[in-house]
Design an enzyme around this catalytic site. Structure first.
Site, PDB file in Angstrom:
ATOM      1  N   LYS A 194      12.015 -64.066  27.257  1.00  0.00           N
ATOM      2  CA  LYS A 194      12.097 -63.034  28.299  1.00  0.00           C
ATOM      3  C   LYS A 194      10.844 -62.166  28.263  1.00  0.00           C
ATOM      4  O   LYS A 194      10.178 -62.080  27.233  1.00  0.00           O
ATOM      5  CB  LYS A 194      13.335 -62.159  28.098  1.00  0.00           C
ATOM      6  CG  LYS A 194      13.320 -61.324  26.822  1.00  0.00           C
ATOM      7  CD  LYS A 194      14.578 -60.495  26.713  1.00  0.00           C
ATOM      8  CE  LYS A 194      14.659 -59.694  25.435  1.00  0.00           C
ATOM      9  NZ  LYS A 194      13.649 -58.664  25.251  1.00  0.00           N
ATOM     10  N   ASP A 227      15.981 -60.534  20.089  1.00  0.00           N
ATOM     11  CA  ASP A 227      14.742 -59.940  19.572  1.00  0.00           C
ATOM     12  C   ASP A 227      14.668 -59.752  18.058  1.00  0.00           C
ATOM     13  O   ASP A 227      14.068 -58.779  17.579  1.00  0.00           O
ATOM     14  CB  ASP A 227      14.468 -58.593  20.266  1.00  0.00           C
ATOM     15  CG  ASP A 227      13.909 -58.783  21.669  1.00  0.00           C
ATOM     16  OD1 ASP A 227      13.477 -59.901  21.997  1.00  0.00           O
ATOM     17  OD2 ASP A 227      13.922 -57.800  22.449  1.00  0.00           O
ATOM     18  N   CYS A 254      17.061 -53.556  24.674  1.00  0.00           N
ATOM     19  CA  CYS A 254      17.299 -54.941  25.117  1.00  0.00           C
ATOM     20  C   CYS A 254      18.768 -55.344  25.002  1.00  0.00           C
ATOM     21  O   CYS A 254      19.277 -56.084  25.843  1.00  0.00           O
ATOM     22  CB  CYS A 254      16.391 -55.888  24.352  1.00  0.00           C
ATOM     23  SG  CYS A 254      14.638 -55.578  24.734  1.00  0.00           S
TER      24      CYS A 254
END
Ligand code: ZN
Length: 188
Positions: free
Chosen positions: A91, A9, A124
């Site tokens: 994702k 991310d 995450c």
């Protein structure tokens, strides 16, 4: 067996955009050094990227729109752009493993250990580490290459949790790089 670098991310929305994590910019040079080293060693660099569908993904009800598919916010930051030979896994939830082909990819690459970097340590990163643990991967959370929206203390607590609960090592980036070198001197 091999170690793969996971970059989680590091997207425009989270580094400089609408959901900016203040500590994210500072870890970019560490991740860049790691990615360069992994590529030089012929080891996989895998980007794991939030990529949401507006009006569809239930996670957005909790956080508001972010990392929307097809937008600038969902792209990896310029400084860490994936290069030829890298892998990108998209994702729609916190974990890089949930409903993605990350596990298939890592197995086909002969990976048994993941070096995790990126954000957020307690969201995450943590959920990806949990799923890696459940699937039998060895885990290293690179302690100076992860960050949290909630600051340095929350970052430390998160790293400690993953070490206690998932058996994760927590090397600094330099130690991570050194650990990839063949150990010399132990055998004749
Ligand atoms: Zn998300």
């Amino acid at each position: 067996m091999a170690t793969a670098l996971l970059v989680i991310d590091m997207l425009n929305d989270f580094v400089s955009g609408k959901m900016r994590c203040e500590a994210a910019a500072a870890i970019i040079p560490k991740i860049r050094a790691l990615a360069d080293h992994f590529r030089r060693k012929g080891l996989p660099v895998v980007y794991i990227c939030d990529t949401h569908f507006p009006g569809v993904d239930r996670e957005l009800e909790l956080w508001g729109d972010h990392a929307i598919a097809g937008t600038w916010g969902a792209e990896v930051v310029e400084e860490l752009k994936p290069q030829y030979g890298d892998f990108v896994v998209r994702k729609r939830r916190y974990s890089g493993f949930f409903q993605t082909d990350l596990d298939l990819l890592l197995r086909e690459l002969g990976v048994d250990r993941v070096a995790i970097t990126g954000i957020d340590t307690n969201i995450c990163v943590r959920h990806t580490a949990a799923d890696a643990f459940f699937r039998g991967y060895r885990i290293a959370v690179v302690r100076d290459a992860v960050a949290s929206w909630d600051g340095a203390e929350a970052n430390e607590t998160g790293i400690r949790y993953m070490s206690e609960i998932y058996g994760a090592e927590s090397p600094a980036a330099e130690e991570m790089i050194a650990s990839l070198e063949p150990q010399t001197g132990a055998n004749p």
